[in-house]
Design a protein around this motif. Structure first.
Motif, PDB file in Angstrom:
ATOM      1  N   LEU A   1       0.856  -1.320  -0.029  1.00 46.65           N
ATOM      2  CA  LEU A   1       0.250   0.014  -0.025  1.00 46.65           C
ATOM      3  C   LEU A   1       0.933   1.484   0.112  1.00 46.65           C
ATOM      4  O   LEU A   1       1.731   1.433   0.991  1.00 46.65           O
ATOM      5  CB  LEU A   1      -0.873  -0.229   1.087  1.00 46.65           C
ATOM      6  N   THR A   2       0.610   2.135  -1.124  1.00 45.41           N
ATOM      7  CA  THR A   2       1.451   3.397  -1.213  1.00 45.41           C
ATOM      8  C   THR A   2       0.556   4.396  -0.535  1.00 45.41           C
ATOM      9  O   THR A   2      -0.480   4.626  -1.208  1.00 45.41           O
ATOM     10  CB  THR A   2       2.142   3.425  -2.324  1.00 45.41           C
ATOM     11  N   ALA A   3       1.207   5.597   0.046  1.00 47.43           N
ATOM     12  CA  ALA A   3       0.417   6.681   0.287  1.00 47.43           C
ATOM     13  C   ALA A   3       1.400   7.887   0.647  1.00 47.43           C
ATOM     14  O   ALA A   3       2.482   7.698   0.687  1.00 47.43           O
ATOM     15  CB  ALA A   3      -0.452   6.657   1.574  1.00 47.43           C
ATOM     16  N   LYS A   4       0.914   9.131   0.255  1.00 43.74           N
ATOM     17  CA  LYS A   4       1.707  10.059   0.738  1.00 43.74           C
ATOM     18  C   LYS A   4       2.269  10.199   2.203  1.00 43.74           C
ATOM     19  O   LYS A   4       1.369  10.142   3.187  1.00 43.74           O
ATOM     20  CB  LYS A   4       1.096  11.551   0.487  1.00 43.74           C
ATOM     21  N   ALA A   5       3.496  10.686   2.347  1.00 44.15           N
ATOM     22  CA  ALA A   5       4.012  10.608   3.805  1.00 44.15           C
ATOM     23  C   ALA A   5       3.667  11.849   4.389  1.00 44.15           C
ATOM     24  O   ALA A   5       3.521  13.013   4.115  1.00 44.15           O
ATOM     25  CB  ALA A   5       5.611  10.789   3.706  1.00 44.15           C
ATOM     26  N   GLY A   6       2.821  11.637   5.479  1.00 40.31           N
ATOM     27  CA  GLY A   6       2.252  12.414   6.512  1.00 40.31           C
ATOM     28  C   GLY A   6       0.951  12.732   6.101  1.00 40.31           C
ATOM     29  O   GLY A   6       0.042  13.562   6.898  1.00 40.31           O
ATOM     30  N   ALA A   7       0.130  11.948   5.014  1.00 40.81           N
ATOM     31  CA  ALA A   7      -1.230  12.497   4.608  1.00 40.81           C
ATOM     32  C   ALA A   7      -2.141  11.444   4.947  1.00 40.81           C
ATOM     33  O   ALA A   7      -1.777  10.298   4.933  1.00 40.81           O
ATOM     34  CB  ALA A   7      -1.265  12.776   2.850  1.00 40.81           C
ATOM     35  N   SER A   8      -3.325  11.639   5.311  1.00 35.80           N
ATOM     36  CA  SER A   8      -4.347  10.660   5.487  1.00 35.80           C
ATOM     37  C   SER A   8      -3.928   9.497   6.877  1.00 35.80           C
ATOM     38  O   SER A   8      -4.309   8.398   6.635  1.00 35.80           O
ATOM     39  CB  SER A   8      -4.706   9.920   4.485  1.00 35.80           C
ATOM     40  N   SER A   9      -3.263  10.254   7.778  1.00 36.11           N
ATOM     41  CA  SER A   9      -2.367   9.153   8.530  1.00 36.11           C
ATOM     42  C   SER A   9      -3.496   8.522   9.709  1.00 36.11           C
ATOM     43  O   SER A   9      -3.562   7.307   9.889  1.00 36.11           O
ATOM     44  CB  SER A   9      -1.410   9.688   9.420  1.00 36.11           C
ATOM     45  N   GLU A  10      -4.346   9.418  10.081  1.00 32.41           N
ATOM     46  CA  GLU A  10      -5.661   8.744  10.852  1.00 32.41           C
ATOM     47  C   GLU A  10      -6.479   7.761  10.387  1.00 32.41           C
ATOM     48  O   GLU A  10      -6.657   6.719  10.665  1.00 32.41           O
ATOM     49  CB  GLU A  10      -6.252   9.989  11.526  1.00 32.41           C
ATOM     50  N   LEU A  11      -6.856   8.243   8.904  1.00 37.39           N
ATOM     51  CA  LEU A  11      -7.723   7.254   8.123  1.00 37.39           C
ATOM     52  C   LEU A  11      -6.796   6.019   7.798  1.00 37.39           C
ATOM     53  O   LEU A  11      -7.495   5.076   7.977  1.00 37.39           O
ATOM     54  CB  LEU A  11      -8.150   8.136   6.822  1.00 37.39           C
ATOM     55  N   MET A  12      -5.628   5.846   7.345  1.00 38.35           N
ATOM     56  CA  MET A  12      -4.872   5.040   7.246  1.00 38.35           C
ATOM     57  C   MET A  12      -4.844   4.019   8.549  1.00 38.35           C
ATOM     58  O   MET A  12      -4.792   2.665   8.355  1.00 38.35           O
ATOM     59  CB  MET A  12      -3.430   5.128   6.615  1.00 38.35           C
ATOM     60  N   ALA A  13      -4.566   4.550   9.590  1.00 39.69           N
ATOM     61  CA  ALA A  13      -4.341   3.896  10.784  1.00 39.69           C
ATOM     62  C   ALA A  13      -5.796   3.251  11.040  1.00 39.69           C
ATOM     63  O   ALA A  13      -5.627   1.824  11.549  1.00 39.69           O
ATOM     64  CB  ALA A  13      -4.030   4.704  11.999  1.00 39.69           C
ATOM     65  N   LYS A  14      -6.754   3.653  10.832  1.00 37.63           N
ATOM     66  CA  LYS A  14      -8.036   3.204  11.285  1.00 37.63           C
ATOM     67  C   LYS A  14      -8.375   1.762   9.969  1.00 37.63           C
ATOM     68  O   LYS A  14      -8.905   0.694  10.374  1.00 37.63           O
ATOM     69  CB  LYS A  14      -9.003   4.032  10.889  1.00 37.63           C
ATOM     70  N   LEU A  15      -8.131   2.205   8.867  1.00 39.48           N
ATOM     71  CA  LEU A  15      -7.971   1.040   7.881  1.00 39.48           C
ATOM     72  C   LEU A  15      -7.104  -0.137   8.145  1.00 39.48           C
ATOM     73  O   LEU A  15      -7.627  -1.499   8.071  1.00 39.48           O
ATOM     74  CB  LEU A  15      -7.699   1.483   6.515  1.00 39.48           C
ATOM     75  N   LEU A  16      -5.906   0.201   8.558  1.00 40.40           N
ATOM     76  CA  LEU A  16      -5.078  -0.993   8.702  1.00 40.40           C
ATOM     77  C   LEU A  16      -5.374  -1.742   9.946  1.00 40.40           C
ATOM     78  O   LEU A  16      -5.276  -2.993   9.888  1.00 40.40           O
ATOM     79  CB  LEU A  16      -3.597  -0.515   8.888  1.00 40.40           C
ATOM     80  N   ASP A  17      -5.850  -1.139  10.927  1.00 41.32           N
ATOM     81  CA  ASP A  17      -6.507  -1.864  12.075  1.00 41.32           C
ATOM     82  C   ASP A  17      -7.676  -2.798  11.865  1.00 41.32           C
ATOM     83  O   ASP A  17      -7.576  -3.861  12.266  1.00 41.32           O
ATOM     84  CB  ASP A  17      -6.548  -0.921  13.093  1.00 41.32           C
ATOM     85  N   ALA A  18      -8.571  -2.255  11.096  1.00 41.38           N
ATOM     86  CA  ALA A  18      -9.647  -2.887  10.810  1.00 41.38           C
ATOM     87  C   ALA A  18      -9.557  -4.048  10.003  1.00 41.38           C
ATOM     88  O   ALA A  18      -9.841  -4.959  10.000  1.00 41.38           O
ATOM     89  CB  ALA A  18     -10.785  -1.920  10.229  1.00 41.38           C
ATOM     90  N   TYR A  19      -8.596  -3.872   8.981  1.00 45.55           N
ATOM     91  CA  TYR A  19      -8.207  -5.028   8.047  1.00 45.55           C
ATOM     92  C   TYR A  19      -7.484  -5.994   8.850  1.00 45.55           C
ATOM     93  O   TYR A  19      -7.620  -7.277   8.650  1.00 45.55           O
ATOM     94  CB  TYR A  19      -7.602  -4.540   6.881  1.00 45.55           C
ATOM     95  N   ALA A  20      -6.435  -5.659   9.501  1.00 43.33           N
ATOM     96  CA  ALA A  20      -5.668  -6.795  10.352  1.00 43.33           C
ATOM     97  C   ALA A  20      -6.648  -7.642  11.250  1.00 43.33           C
ATOM     98  O   ALA A  20      -6.290  -8.781  11.393  1.00 43.33           O
ATOM     99  CB  ALA A  20      -4.826  -5.956  11.160  1.00 43.33           C
ATOM    100  N   ALA A  21      -7.981  -6.986  11.586  1.00 46.82           N
ATOM    101  CA  ALA A  21      -8.951  -7.741  12.501  1.00 46.82           C
ATOM    102  C   ALA A  21      -9.579  -8.780  11.434  1.00 46.82           C
ATOM    103  O   ALA A  21     -10.258  -9.519  12.079  1.00 46.82           O
ATOM    104  CB  ALA A  21      -9.625  -6.949  13.101  1.00 46.82           C
ATOM    105  N   GLU A  22      -9.622  -8.920  10.210  1.00 46.76           N
ATOM    106  CA  GLU A  22     -10.134  -9.613   9.326  1.00 46.76           C
ATOM    107  C   GLU A  22      -9.558 -11.051   9.594  1.00 46.76           C
ATOM    108  O   GLU A  22      -8.315 -11.088   9.548  1.00 46.76           O
ATOM    109  CB  GLU A  22     -10.236  -9.094   7.916  1.00 46.76           C
ATOM    110  N   PRO A  23     -10.422 -12.054   9.425  1.00 47.68           N
ATOM    111  CA  PRO A  23      -9.829 -13.499   9.423  1.00 47.68           C
ATOM    112  C   PRO A  23      -8.936 -13.906   8.243  1.00 47.68           C
ATOM    113  O   PRO A  23      -7.886 -14.527   8.439  1.00 47.68           O
ATOM    114  CB  PRO A  23     -10.990 -14.403   9.553  1.00 47.68           C
ATOM    115  N   ASP A  24      -9.165 -13.469   7.174  1.00 50.69           N
ATOM    116  CA  ASP A  24      -8.381 -13.709   6.034  1.00 50.69           C
ATOM    117  C   ASP A  24      -7.356 -12.391   5.592  1.00 50.69           C
ATOM    118  O   ASP A  24      -6.961 -12.417   4.397  1.00 50.69           O
ATOM    119  CB  ASP A  24      -9.418 -13.904   4.824  1.00 50.69           C
ATOM    120  N   SER A  25      -7.092 -11.774   6.273  1.00 52.41           N
ATOM    121  CA  SER A  25      -6.024 -10.557   6.341  1.00 52.41           C
ATOM    122  C   SER A  25      -4.751 -11.182   5.874  1.00 52.41           C
ATOM    123  O   SER A  25      -4.382 -12.222   6.482  1.00 52.41           O
ATOM    124  CB  SER A  25      -6.099  -9.496   7.374  1.00 52.41           C
TER     125      SER A  25
END
Length: 281
Positions: free
Chosen positions: A96-120
Motif C-alpha cells: 500500500l502506498t500513500a503520501k508521507a504524512g497524509a491521511s495518517s488517521e484514516l490509514m491507521a483505522k483502515l489497517l487496524d480494521a483490516y488486520a482484524a479480518e480473519p483472511d487478512s
C-alpha cells in the motif's frame, strides 16, 4: 503488436530522432527504421513526419505514444508483481502506498480494521512524496494506493471514495493573517513572507520558486511553525497539528476526495479484502 515494437516506437518518439533512439536502444539505425516502417504498414497510418533534422509525431503517433506507454507500463507492472510474488516465497502480502504524512488517521483505522479480518494478509506500507503514488501503482511497485482528487491522476484505476473534505491554509500561529475567518486560494498562495513549498517532480528535480524544497508533510509543518512557509492541506490535517500553528478556511478551494485505488485487472485477494474493509469504514 509486439512489446519490442512498442519500445522501439516510444524511443523514437521520445528522442525525436531515429539515430538517437538507436543509440539509446543499443542497436543499429537501419533495422530500427525498418521496424518502425513495418509498424506503420501494419497500422495503416504514418506515425511520424520525417524531416532532415529528425521526426515529429502525427496525430496517430501521439495516440500510439499515449497508449503504448500505458501498455508497456502494464507489462512492466505484471513482471514486477510476479517477481514480488516469487520473492515472497509463499508469504501473502499487499503493498500500500500513500503520501508521507497524509491521511495518517484514516490509514491507521483502515489497517487496524483490516488486520482484524480473519483472511487478512500482511500490508507493507510505502510512504513517498506527493505525486509518486499513482506511478507506483501503475508500474507494479504497489498493489493499492491512497490517492487524492484533484491532485492525483486516477485514470485507469478502480477507486472507492473514502473521504470528501474542504481545504484550509496552515500558517504560523501569531502571523497577522492567522486571525482571518476565511481566505481565497490566490490570497493563501501569495503571502510575501510565507512562500508556498515546492514538491519534487518524479525525476527528483524541483520547480522554480522562492518556497522551500520539501519531501514530506512532517518536514513542512516544522517549517510552517518556524515561520518559513504556509501550506494548503485538506481539513483533516487539523488532527495532526500541534502548538505553533493556525488554520484559516479557504472559501474557493476545490474539495479534496480521498480514495483507495487499485488496478482494474487485480486478482489479489489481499487487495480485494483491503478494499472491502475500506468500503465498510
Amino acid at each position: 503488436m509486439e512489446t519490442r515494437e512498442l519500445r522501439y516506437f516510444v524511443a523514437v518518439a521520445e528522442e525525436s530522432h531515429v539515430g538517437r533512439a538507436a543509440t539509446r536502444l543499443g542497436m543499429a539505425q537501419p533495422p530500427l527504421s525498418r521496424a518502425i516502417a513495418q509498424l506503420e504498414r501494419r497500422l495503416g497510418a504514418d506515425l511520424f513526419v520525417r524531416t532532415p533534422r529528425g521526426v515529429t509525431l502525427t496525430s496517430a503517433g501521439e495516440t500510439l505514444l499515449r497508449e503504448g506507454r500505458a501498455a508497456l507500463a502494464a507489462v512492466e507492472a505484471a513482471e514486477r508483481r510476479t517477481r514480488r510474488t516469487v520473492e515472497a516465497a509463499g508469504r501473502a502480502s499487499v503493498v500500500l502506498t500513500a503520501k508521507a504524512g497524509a491521511s495518517s488517521e484514516l490509514m491507521a483505522k483502515l489497517l487496524d480494521a483490516y488486520a482484524a479480518e480473519p483472511d487478512s494478509v500482511d500490508v507493507d506500507v510505502v510512504l513517498s512524496a506527493p505525486g509518486h503514488q499513482a506511478p507506483m501503482l501503475r508500474d507494479g511497485r504497489a498493489d493499492v494506493a491512497i490517492l487524492h482528487r484533484p491532485f492525483d491522476d486516477l485514470s485507469g484505476f478502480d477507486v472507492d471514495t473514502l473521504l470528501v473534505e474542504e481545504q484550509v491554509l496552515i500558517l504560523p500561529a501569531g502571523h497577522p493573517l492567522s486571525t482571518l475567518t476565511s481566505m481565497t486560494v490566490a490570497e493563501a498562495t501569495s503571502i510575501p513572507d510565507l512562500p508556498t513549498p515546492r514538491w519534487p517532480h518524479l525525476d527528483g528535480t524541483y520547480p522554480a520558486g522562492p518556497g522551500p524544497e520539501l519531501r514530506d508533510l512532517t518536514q513542512v509543518l516544522q517549517l510552517v511553525r518556524l515561520g518559513r512557509t504556509a501550506i494548503v492541506l485538506p481539513e483533516s490535517a487539523r488532527a495532526n497539528l500541534r502548538d505553533g500553528l493556525a488554520v484559516v478556511p479557504l472559501s474557493d478551494a476545490p474539495r479534496v476526495t480521498t480514495v483507495i485505488a487499485w488496478p482494474p485487472h487485480s486478482t489479489s485477494p489481499g487487495v480485494a479484502g483491503l478494499v472491502r474493509t475500506a468500503a465498510r469504514l
